[in-house]
Scaffold this active site. Structure first.
Site, mmCIF file in Angstrom:
data_model
loop_
_atom_site.group_PDB
_atom_site.id
_atom_site.type_symbol
_atom_site.label_atom_id
_atom_site.label_comp_id
_atom_site.label_asym_id
_atom_site.label_seq_id
_atom_site.Cartn_x
_atom_site.Cartn_y
_atom_site.Cartn_z
ATOM 1 N N TYR A 266 1.015 -0.985 0.328
ATOM 2 C CA TYR A 266 -0.158 0.089 -0.073
ATOM 3 C C TYR A 266 0.945 1.152 -0.192
ATOM 4 O O TYR A 266 0.964 2.785 -0.993
ATOM 5 C CB TYR A 266 -0.817 0.201 0.891
ATOM 6 C CG TYR A 266 -2.499 1.131 1.241
ATOM 7 C CD1 TYR A 266 -2.912 1.636 0.811
ATOM 8 C CD2 TYR A 266 -0.867 2.860 2.014
ATOM 9 C CE1 TYR A 266 -3.520 2.701 0.289
ATOM 10 C CE2 TYR A 266 -2.117 3.306 2.673
ATOM 11 C CZ TYR A 266 -2.859 3.885 1.697
ATOM 12 O OH TYR A 266 -3.529 4.554 1.807
ATOM 13 N N ASP A 301 -7.988 -3.662 -1.136
ATOM 14 C CA ASP A 301 -9.652 -3.000 -1.375
ATOM 15 C C ASP A 301 -9.369 -1.487 -2.730
ATOM 16 O O ASP A 301 -9.772 -0.790 -3.627
ATOM 17 C CB ASP A 301 -10.395 -2.122 -0.677
ATOM 18 C CG ASP A 301 -9.648 -2.080 0.722
ATOM 19 O OD1 ASP A 301 -9.627 -0.830 0.727
ATOM 20 O OD2 ASP A 301 -8.742 -2.532 0.701
ATOM 21 N N LYS A 373 -11.204 -9.253 5.198
ATOM 22 C CA LYS A 373 -11.903 -7.684 5.912
ATOM 23 C C LYS A 373 -12.245 -7.346 4.130
ATOM 24 O O LYS A 373 -11.792 -6.674 3.349
ATOM 25 C CB LYS A 373 -10.578 -6.879 6.147
ATOM 26 C CG LYS A 373 -11.271 -5.321 6.386
ATOM 27 C CD LYS A 373 -10.638 -4.242 7.118
ATOM 28 C CE LYS A 373 -10.591 -3.350 6.924
ATOM 29 N NZ LYS A 373 -9.325 -1.938 6.990
#
Length: 518
Positions: A266, A301, A373
């Protein structure tokens, strides 16, 4: 849930083997390098605390002084503890203050017995920090046994983000009373790019609250009170990412946080942090999380906020497989892998919900023992709050149908405002209605040919991509914009100057202890 997609176990095994081959060179690189933040984390576990009058932590001052005198190739443990013995200063924070004033010089002793003595002192001091983490983990286990765990799955995860820790606390407690099982204190904008951890309680964050040890302590204590009140243990989440990932991981362990955002890529992709710096830091941070019993949340995500959710679905699967490999190598167990994925498809596409189910089921079956998640829609939220609330309801239903473990509460005001307490109440009502009415629907849900075909197609694309990564290396794939369309070369990005290759005599007592334990 096992077997609903008819995944070929040999194909799944091949995907994991390819992820291991793609990830191993990165692990080898991480094992042969250190960073300023890894070394600061070592000293934090050895007891260095506080900051100077300008707000710069003493641990930064101490590592900078060692680096200026002898570099970081040997690690800071031996130079620091040798200097402490030579000067008769037992308190490392005092040593840092003297070093910042120019009163201490650092070096690597030439005599073997002096090196051995410095290592012994470093191991003892950092061992005390690890013992405190062990005590906090045992304390969590006792509190869960005393107060109880949420009965339903998925756990309901809700974000608080005022910028002021003293405003966050009552909002977090209110959210728990309204049904949230996990409180995530989102971090202040830009903190991931600070190469130091701010000190003390803070009240001036932007779109979030600074991650500090004192803020961790305050929120954990408040949620402990609420756990006792409600009769269920409320979990606390923050962010172990950015340039201070290892230090924040250590502070989270010391203050008994329960989950941490901790993704392998990320920071590289979305904060332009150097890839080498990130991979070295994330390995150390995950070793600490493993010891502390912390569940990590990964950030796949985010790829679908910049790339198309249909075309790039396989990149999420690839990243999940890589995150799993890196996590296992660092000592994390499956129950600690909150692998991320999201409901980010354009809802106007025909069969979009069916494809979302296919992607969610694929993650569930690939990682049957991981909590997962599940992230709500953001990219295609338009500001129409009625449409947004309905779309969040579809997201919640997908989570129930596919047995997700951690469900982040979607807000109908996404893309409009930072949510009010009333917005959170409505969103929690949406979640609870779906989970109460359809929480066990996954027992009755059998996917048809369309969903099974889509899932197997995405897995096939993931294997094709992993084969290319194995041939070209993961670093090249990141540089080429494979994930989230972000191109991040290994020779660029923030924080590269804080990376050092290990010398032959490099010593890190924390890594040594964590690897022996693992």
């Amino acid at each position: 849930m096992a077997g609903k997609l008819d995944l070929d176990p040999h194909v799944v095994a091949r995907a994991r083997a390819l992820a291991a081959r793609a990830g191993q060179p990165v692990v080898d690189m991480a094992r042969s390098h250190t960073t300023v933040s890894v070394e600061r984390a070592v000293l934090r576990l050895a007891g260095v605390t506080g900051a100077d009058q300008d707000g710069i932590p003493w641990v930064n001052r101490l590592v900078d002084a060692v680096r200026a005198d002898v570099g970081l190739g040997h690690g800071v443990a031996v130079p620091v503890f040798h200097a402490a013995a030579a000067t008769g200063v037992d308190d490392l924070t005092v040593l840092a203050q003297k070093a910042a004033a120019g009163g201490v010089r650092f070096g690597v002793p030439e005599k073997k017995q002096e090196v051995t003595a410095a290592r012994r002192r470093a191991k003892r001091a950092t061992g005390d920090g690890l013992k405190r983490i062990d005590r906090r983990r045992a304390e969590r286990d006792r509190l869960i046994k005393r107060h109880g765990d949420p009965q339903q799955r998925p756990w309901i995860y809700l974000i608080v983000a005022t910028g002021d820790i003293y405003e966050d606390i009552p909002q977090a407690q209110a959210a728990a009373r309204a049904g949230a099982d996990i409180i995530a204190v989102i971090r202040s904008t830009g903190q991931s790019l600070l190469d130091y951890v701010p000190e003390g309680a803070t009240r001036e964050g932007f779109a979030g609250t600074y991650a500090t040890q004192e803020n961790f302590r305050l929120m954990r204590a408040a949620l402990d009170e609420t756990s006792k009140e409600l009769g269920r243990y409320i979990r606390l989440t923050n962010y172990a990412s950015g340039l201070c990932m290892p230090e924040i991981a250590a502070l989270a362990g010391l203050e008994r946080l329960d989950m941490m955002l901790n993704d392998s890529m990320y920071g590289i992709l979305f904060r332009d942090i150097n890839p080498i710096r990130t991979f070295v830091d994330q390995r150390f941070s995950r070793q600490v999380h493993a010891r502390a019993g912390i569940i990590i949340n990964t950030g796949e995500d985010n790829y679908l906020t910049t790339a198309d959710a249909v075309e790039a679905a396989h990149t999420v699967t690839v990243s999940q497989l890589l995150n799993e490999f890196f996590a296992h190598e660092a000592g994390l167990a499956d129950w600690q892998l909150g692998l991320g994925h999201a409901f980010e498809m354009n809802p106007d596409l025909p069969d979009s919900f069916r494809m979302e189910l296919a992607h969610a089921l694929l993650a569930r079956e690939l990682f049957p023992d991981a909590p997962l998640k599940w992230m709500p829609p953001t990219k295609h939220m338009t500001g129409d709050v009625f449409r947004g609330n309905l779309l969040d309801g579809f997201f919640n239903l997908a989570g129930a149908l596919t047995g997700q473990g951690i469900l982040l509460v979607g807000m109908m005001t996404e893309a409009v405002v930072t949510p009010f307490l009333s917005d959170r109440d409505i969103a929690l009502q949406n979640v609870k209605y779906v989970l109460n009415g359809a929480g066990n629907l996954h027992e009755d849900f059998t996917p048809g040919d369309f969903i099974r075909g889509r899932a197997n197609h995405v897995l096939g694309e993931a294997i094709d991509l992993l084969e290319r990564i194995v041939d070209d290396t993961l670093m090249e794939a990141i540089a080429d914009g494979t994930f989230g369309l972000m191109k991040r070369p290994a020779t660029r990005g923030k924080g590269l100057d804080g990376v050092a290759r290990h010398d032959e005599e490099y010593y890190n007592p924390v890594t040594e202890a964590l690897e022996v334990a693992g």
